[in-house]
Scaffold this active site. Structure first.
Site, PDB file in Angstrom:
ATOM      1  N   ASP A 205      66.765  42.509  35.416  1.00  0.00           N
ATOM      2  CA  ASP A 205      67.710  43.353  34.809  1.00  0.00           C
ATOM      3  C   ASP A 205      67.526  44.901  35.644  1.00  0.00           C
ATOM      4  OD1 ASP A 205      69.471  44.214  32.502  1.00  0.00           O
ATOM      5  OD2 ASP A 205      67.736  45.768  32.252  1.00  0.00           O
ATOM      6  N   GLU A 254      54.426  31.456  46.525  1.00  0.00           N
ATOM      7  CA  GLU A 254      52.895  31.015  46.037  1.00  0.00           C
ATOM      8  C   GLU A 254      53.272  29.837  45.303  1.00  0.00           C
ATOM      9  OE1 GLU A 254      50.426  33.790  44.938  1.00  0.00           O
ATOM     10  OE2 GLU A 254      50.832  35.328  46.299  1.00  0.00           O
TER      11      GLU A 254
END
Length: 541
Positions: A205, A254
């Site tokens: 956002d 990751e």
């Protein structure tokens, strides 16, 4: 086109769920996570690849959950953290991925950090995690600068001890100071919390708003902002945001399974938006320039070209969307544009038949474009904007504020109809009223009323998304085709063509191949097709 290896998100269809308006499991009139879980098979059958959930975190709900008090738990009105975990697991079992909203520009004023900042008083290091400043004027009675709030009025509120704090949205949404290392550390741990829970990504956002220009200088002119047209300013799209997103990309990389981040980034140019999706930053950015494009061939042609060019330059997929929780539904908006109105502004009544016809054509055009498509809940039912909500029912925090964002976002947030002949149309289990009133005319637009019905909007979406996966999705580039005035035509690869009649009259054209799907009734006579106004046709060549 980019030579990067394909990944699921590069041509995904992603469905936005506004949780309080999707499905209510406990009968309180507000949608919730168990309600969403119960409807996941519907989304699988619709043919989408992922769902994006607007915020469901603990919140006082001053701005429908975009004022977050605790980023690591679920607000009780939506369920529990176990419900969130089960929702993700159920979605994965159905082959759906889950993207959650992340709100890093500001917190709730009920967030523990902000309460500590208020208690700490002037000079407290706890205030440095937000933007506290002394006021101007002889006794500090004026705001520190001339920045306006998106929702109207100044972007500053004065607290009891005389200092002011910055909030680019409501006073209940104080902006974080991203120059403070604790803020960056906190959000990295928030990312990991939800990634560990199993989510597949984040919609960010106000991704363009985290970093402010050093010194918070005046804009220097009278400014009334709307979310769609803030333009260049010291408040937004500062270059420092990109360091933040590089650090986030490293975290996402990751984790297995192509976890992604999507920017809600309002920037002055398409090239500036594309900066957010460079290879070491985010994966996608919403294409709000396309959402705001008029339903005219020259405008559509040039915006599609410009969007693809900007994103191809950085090796990113282009995203396409027509509606979301902040703008007028495109069944109304694309008609209003003929009256000189723009996306997100005050909605007006339109001819519902003509509005739906144009909306269906626009959706089928969007699904044919290269890249990723975002749907907003209810558009697959052809829901119109609700333009006649009574003032006492409205909950958009901007509605009662002067200037700024218009306050008319509630009209696209009305809970969707599932079944039955009267409100709440199966939204909740006991027939009680929903948090926003639904129109009497929505019985014929419910899922049950359209399910399996040839020609219904729901059937068209299901058929189109199934065809998209088979014959449209993928890296095939777009090639424009010559067409009469008012007709948009392009190919994707050697075997697919999309033709759109954007005129007010039927057109007769040679049929280039086998008809796959049309957004409205067409007539084929020998090797000729008659395409009605505001109608899109897909062909197999």
């Amino acid at each position: 086109m980019s030579d990067l290896p394909p990944a699921w998100w590069r041509d995904a269809v992603i469905y936005q769920i506004y949780p309080r308006s999707f499905a209510d499991a406990n009968g309180d009139g507000i949608g919730d996570l168990p309600g969403i879980r119960s409807r996941l098979p519907y989304l699988r059958d619709l043919g989408v690849d992922a769902v994006w959930l607007s915020p469901f975190y603990l919140s006082p709900q001053a701005d429908a959950g975009y004022d977050v008090a605790d980023y690591r738990t679920v607000d009780p009105i939506f369920g529990s953290i176990d419900d969130a975990r089960s929702l993700v697991a159920d979605a994965h079992d159905l082959g759906l991925r889950v993207i959650v909203d992340l709100v890093p520009n500001h917190s709730s004023d009920q967030h523990e950090w902000f309460k500590q900042a208020l208690a700490g008083g002037p000079g407290s290091p706890l205030r440095a995690r937000y933007h506290f400043r002394e006021g101007r004027g002889s006794s500090g009675e004026l705001p520190p600068n001339d920045w306006p709030s998106i929702f109207g009025g100044p972007a500053w509120t004065r607290v009891a001890d005389g200092e002011w704090y910055l909030h680019l949205f409501t006073p209940e949404q104080p902006d974080f100071n991203w120059d403070h290392p604790a803020v960056a550390d906190e959000f990295r741990t928030i990312l990991r919390f939800w990634l560990d829970l199993g989510v597949d990504g984040f919609r960010i956002d106000v991704a363009h708003g985290l970093v402010k220009e050093k010194g918070l200088p005046d804009i220097g002119r009278d400014t009334t902002w709307h979310l769609l047209d803030v333009g260049e300013s010291p408040c937004f799209d500062q270059d420092g945001v990109h360091d933040i997103y590089r650090s986030w990309r490293a975290i996402l990389d990751e984790y297995p399974g192509d976890r992604i981040a999507v920017a809600e980034a309002w920037a002055p140019t398409l090239a500036r938006v594309a900066d957010y999706v460079r290879p070491d930053e985010l994966h996608q950015a919403f294409n709000f320039s396309y959402l705001s494009t008029a339903w005219k061939v020259p405008a559509q042609h040039s915006m599609i070209d410009a969007s693809l060019t900007a994103n191809d330059a950085v090796g990113a997929p282009t995203t396409w969307t027509l509606s979301n929780h902040d703008v007028v539904r495109h069944s109304n908006r694309l008609m209003q544009e003929e009256q000189g109105e723009v996306a997100g502004k005050k909605p007006t009544e339109v001819d519902p038949i003509a509005g739906l016809r144009r909306a269906r054509a626009a959706s089928l055009l969007l699904f044919a474009l290269p890249g990723s498509a975002y749907l907003y809940q209810g558009e697959e039912l052809g829901l119109p904007e609700v333009v006649d909500l009574p003032p006492e029912a409205r909950q958009d925090p901007a509605f009662h504020r002067a200037d700024g964002q218009d306050g008319y976002r509630d009209g696209c947030r009305v809970p969707i109809p599932w079944s039955g002949t009267s409100a709440p149309y199966g939204f909740g289990p006991d027939g009680g009223p929903s948090w926003l009133p639904q129109p009497d005319s929505w019985a014929e637009l419910s899922v049950a009323a359209q399910d399996g019905v040839p020609g219904s909007t729901l059937t068209m979406y299901r058929d189109a998304l199934a065809l998209r996966r088979k014959v449209v999705a993928g890296p095939e580039p777009l090639t424009w085709q010559d067409a009469p005035e008012g007709i948009l035509a392009f190919d994707r690869g050697a075997n697919f063509r999309c033709t759109v009649n954007m005129t007010a009259s039927p057109v007769r054209l040679p049929a280039p191949g086998e008809l796959l799907i049309a957004s409205g009734p067409v007539t084929i006579e020998d090797d000729t097709i008659v395409i009605p106004p505001d109608t899109t046709v897909w062909w197999s060549l």
